[in-house]
Design an enzyme around this catalytic site. Structure first.
Site, short mmCIF file in Angstrom:
data_model
loop_
_atom_site.label_atom_id
_atom_site.label_comp_id
_atom_site.label_asym_id
_atom_site.label_seq_id
_atom_site.Cartn_x
_atom_site.Cartn_y
_atom_site.Cartn_z
N GLY A 9 0.87 -1.19 0.00
CA GLY A 9 0.00 0.00 0.00
C GLY A 9 0.90 1.23 0.00
O GLY A 9 0.58 2.26 0.61
N GLY A 12 -0.49 4.90 -1.23
CA GLY A 12 -1.72 5.49 -0.66
C GLY A 12 -1.38 6.74 0.15
O GLY A 12 -0.27 7.29 0.04
N GLN A 13 -2.32 7.17 0.98
CA GLN A 13 -2.16 8.44 1.71
C GLN A 13 -0.93 8.43 2.61
O GLN A 13 -0.10 9.35 2.55
CB GLN A 13 -3.42 8.72 2.55
N TYR A 140 -15.58 0.01 9.08
CA TYR A 140 -14.17 0.39 9.18
C TYR A 140 -13.66 0.18 10.61
O TYR A 140 -12.64 -0.46 10.85
CB TYR A 140 -14.05 1.86 8.76
N LYS A 144 -10.90 -2.44 12.09
CA LYS A 144 -9.70 -1.94 12.78
C LYS A 144 -9.60 -2.52 14.19
O LYS A 144 -8.52 -2.89 14.64
CB LYS A 144 -9.69 -0.40 12.81
C1 AKB Z 1 -11.23 8.26 7.90
O1 AKB Z 1 -11.77 9.36 8.05
O2 AKB Z 1 -11.83 7.27 7.49
C2 AKB Z 1 -9.77 8.12 8.28
C3 AKB Z 1 -9.56 7.75 9.72
C4 AKB Z 1 -9.83 8.71 10.80
O3 AKB Z 1 -9.14 6.67 10.00
N1 AKB Z 1 -9.08 9.33 7.97
#
Ligand code: AKB
Length: 314
Positions: A9, A12-13, A140, A144
């Site tokens: 990756g 990426g950012q 998400y 995580k």
């Molecule tokens: C998002 O906004 O999805 C990310 C994060 C805070 O993990 N930048």
């Protein structure tokens, strides 16, 4: 031992800034950048094609270059994960498991990024502690948090030296804004500079933890290179710099664009995600354990972002 990195990756950012910094500190010959879809043609260094969902390719690359540190940055952000939960599960969680299995087999050190998204509506919102109620309600956040526990499991069961940070929203000017909740704070510069106005998807008082990318990159290198005994958290460390709301960033931007106007066009999906996250983070454990200290203030970050994005798009 010589430190040799394989970064998945890599474009990426985070990778777009971490990889050049690793090259600067450790030498270009010690950093292998692995990309999947967007590999820049002019990249100066060792580059290979591969994904976290292709463990055999990754294992071969590790053997080929004899790397001993595996950095897995491949991730869907929050908004993309809500729109494609299956893809998020695959990349964020199964992808992590693939890299942990390779690390276990080949005795590699691992770095993997977590996020403030692990926290949910039942978490204390202000100065959120390292250890607290963690019940994320987004896909998400679920990937995580599950990933953090998987990292800790591989450490406890097999001694895999895995290290992780819960990043706040990251502000950088090198990569374009993408599908994350905190990404509004990047879009605002592009739209503001072009049109002197921005339609913000969040309410004016939505406070979120944020950080300038250079600080995030330094923290990442600091935790990766810290002595093993200093790493006492094997899920993921809280990390913080400053917090702001859309109203606060709009006011700051007016210093550079006096005619700038922010309009609030709330996106219920993004607002709901933001409302489930903390306002601010207590990162005293990272400070105590491996000496983390942010360098960039809110005001300085906005100044750097404005100057560089202006130069880039005008
Ligand atoms: C998002 O906004 O999805 C990310 C994060 C805070 O993990 N930048």
């Amino acid at each position: 031992m010589n430190q040799k990195f394989l970064v998945i990756g890599a474009f990426g950012q985070i990778g777009s800034e971490l990889v050049p910094t690793l090259q600067k500190y450790f030498g270009k010959e010690n950093v292998v950048a692995v990309g999947h879809s967007h590999i820049p043609k002019n990249f100066d260094g060792i580059v290979e094609k591969g994904s976290v969902l292709e463990p055999k390719t990754i294992a071969k690359l590790i053997d080929k270059y004899k790397t001993n540190i595996l950095i897995n940055l491949a991730s869907f952000l929050s908004v993309k994960s809500e729109n494609d939960p299956e893809g998020a599960f695959q990349t964020n969680l199964l992808g992590l498991k693939n890299t942990l299995d390779i690390a276990k087999e080949k005795n590699l050190k691992v770095f993997w990024p977590s996020s403030i998204a692990v926290f949910g509506p039942t978490t204390p919102k202000n100065q959120t502690p390292q250890e607290t109620i963690i019940e994320p309600t987004t896909m998400y956040g679920v990937t995580k948090r599950a990933g953090e526990l998987l990292c800790q499991y591989y450490f406890l069961k097999w001694g895999v030296d895995v290290r992780s940070i819960r990043y706040p929203g990251l502000l950088d000017y090198k990569t374009p804004p993408s599908a994350g909740t905190t990404e509004y704070a990047k879009y605002i510069f592009y739209e503001g500079i072009k049109n002197n106005s921005y339609d913000c998807p969040l309410k004016e008082d939505t406070m979120l933890p944020m950080m300038y990318m250079e600080d995030a990159v330094e923290a990442t290198i600091q935790i990766i290179t810290a002595q093993k005994e200093k790493i006492n958290v094997r899920t993921s460390y809280n990390l913080a710099a400053f917090s702001f709301s859309p109203k606060m960033i709009a006011e700051e931007l007016k210093k550079y664009l006096p005619k700038f106007k922010i309009n609030y066009k709330i996106d219920p999906q993004i607002q709901k995600i933001a409302d489930s996250w903390p306002n601010s983070i207590d990162d005293s454990k990272a400070k105590e354990d491996w000496g983390w200290q942010p360098k960039f203030s809110f005001e300085k970050t906005i100044e750097i972002m404005f100057k560089n994005i202006k130069e880039k798009i005008q």
